[in-house]
Scaffold this active site. Sequence first.
Site, short mmCIF file in Angstrom:
data_model
loop_
_atom_site.label_atom_id
_atom_site.label_comp_id
_atom_site.label_asym_id
_atom_site.label_seq_id
_atom_site.Cartn_x
_atom_site.Cartn_y
_atom_site.Cartn_z
N CYS A 1 0.72 -1.27 -0.06
CA CYS A 1 0.13 0.13 0.05
C CYS A 1 0.94 1.38 -0.06
CB CYS A 1 -1.11 -0.01 1.09
SG CYS A 1 -2.49 1.22 0.96
N HIS B 1 -3.60 -4.99 0.68
CA HIS B 1 -3.08 -5.39 1.84
C HIS B 1 -3.19 -7.07 2.05
CE1 HIS B 1 -2.58 -1.73 4.19
NE2 HIS B 1 -3.33 -1.33 3.41
N GLU C 1 -1.53 -8.90 3.91
CA GLU C 1 -1.55 -9.34 5.31
C GLU C 1 -2.74 -9.35 5.99
OE1 GLU C 1 -1.88 -4.92 5.86
OE2 GLU C 1 -1.06 -6.48 4.50
#
Length: 215
Positions: free
Chosen positions: A91, A188, A190
């Site tokens: 990001c 993202h 994660e």
Amino acid sequence: MKKVFAYADAHKQSNYAEALQSFGMEPVFSADLKAARGCHGLLLCGGGDIEPYRYGQENKGSKNFDPERDEAEFHLVKQFMDAGLPILGICRGLQVLNTVLGGSLVQHLPTARAHAWEEETGDKRHLVQALPGSFLLKLYGERFPVNSAHHQGADKIPPALSLAAQAEDGVPEALQCPEKGIYAVQWHPERMMLSRRRADAVDGTLVFRFFAGLL
């Protein structure tokens, strides 16, 4: 165990820590740049906007600045590049890499509503198109869904980087420089893996597995 440095507060980065640890990487989160010594890779995490003067613009929609973080991460990118060590940007991290290497940003996307996190809905979701030669083709195929939580995006892409994927509205969604071990995604991963796995998006573990293979 390979160590990965990130300029961040460890208490606020549990998602990234779990993602790295799941592939045997040791996260080193610190605001002390000396802690980066001896690390084998650099992770550029998500966060607020970069000060626009760094890519030659006045403020036209940027917010949530952290000048100390900008300075630290710009220094770290150059340090790890000079050392020939791999870098993963996520990001904001994609935007940092694009800026450090001479590119620019769109300060507020015309289609921001389709990309930006909102309190009522959380992360958005949209399709991504991987381009020929993209590292993402082997991971996810040509078209795949991801989460999204950004209102800015890469504009001018510097010669050192190449576009690896884009959204259907043309917003750059991944950049790469395989020769230097630099890879970045605008979404993202994660937040798309382990206990945060989403049924409506691809599995983010593949990005971290790929990064682990570079160390």
